[in-house]
Design a protein around this motif. Sequence first.
Motif, PDB file in Angstrom:
ATOM      1  N   UNK A   1       0.871  -1.170   0.000  1.00 45.14           N
ATOM      2  CA  UNK A   1       0.000   0.000   0.000  1.00 45.14           C
ATOM      3  C   UNK A   1       0.911   1.223   0.000  1.00 45.14           C
ATOM      4  N   UNK A   2       0.689   2.146  -0.918  1.00 44.83           N
ATOM      5  CA  UNK A   2       1.506   3.351  -1.019  1.00 44.83           C
ATOM      6  C   UNK A   2       0.632   4.556  -0.702  1.00 44.83           C
ATOM      7  N   UNK A   3       1.118   5.427   0.160  1.00 45.39           N
ATOM      8  CA  UNK A   3       0.381   6.630   0.515  1.00 45.39           C
ATOM      9  C   UNK A   3       1.320   7.793   0.741  1.00 45.39           C
TER      10      UNK A   3
ATOM     11  N   UNK B   1      -4.238   0.852  13.337  1.00 45.03           N
ATOM     12  CA  UNK B   1      -5.541   0.536  13.942  1.00 45.03           C
ATOM     13  C   UNK B   1      -6.536  -0.049  12.938  1.00 45.03           C
ATOM     14  N   UNK B   2      -6.341   0.219  11.645  1.00 42.51           N
ATOM     15  CA  UNK B   2      -7.365  -0.151  10.660  1.00 42.51           C
ATOM     16  C   UNK B   2      -6.937  -1.190   9.638  1.00 42.51           C
ATOM     17  N   UNK B   3      -5.669  -1.409   9.468  1.00 40.64           N
ATOM     18  CA  UNK B   3      -5.163  -2.384   8.493  1.00 40.64           C
ATOM     19  C   UNK B   3      -4.344  -3.430   9.236  1.00 40.64           C
ATOM     20  N   UNK B   4      -4.796  -4.668   9.200  1.00 40.88           N
ATOM     21  CA  UNK B   4      -4.113  -5.700   9.979  1.00 40.88           C
ATOM     22  C   UNK B   4      -3.138  -6.553   9.178  1.00 40.88           C
ATOM     23  N   UNK B   5      -2.991  -6.309   7.908  1.00 39.98           N
ATOM     24  CA  UNK B   5      -2.213  -7.191   7.035  1.00 39.98           C
ATOM     25  C   UNK B   5      -0.744  -6.821   6.875  1.00 39.98           C
TER      26      UNK B   5
END
Length: 96
Positions: free
Chosen positions: A63-65, A79-83
């Motif tokens: 994931x790129x941000x 808190x929102x992405x567990x992978x």
Amino acid sequence: MAEAKTIKLLLTNGSLSGLLMAELLKWEGILFSSPRESYQLLSNEPESNYWGVYLLVSEDKVYIGQANDLLRRISEHDKTKDWWEKVVLLTTKDNS
């Protein structure tokens, strides 16, 4: 012909499995890489609060941000992405 470059690499726990900081001399950027379980150690680095680009990485996904406060944004993803298993931050040394 390509010229030689010097890369400064800091392994905070002495191995590639921990927090890593890389700088290329004559480059205004800085790169941090950390396993998820120790990304909070980035709070010791002022550049982790700068604007930049980040990657959340697992074996089969990236994931790129971008964010104006990298560490705050990574904390939100925690808190929102567990992978994800590793985070990579790219920013500048002077928040330019």
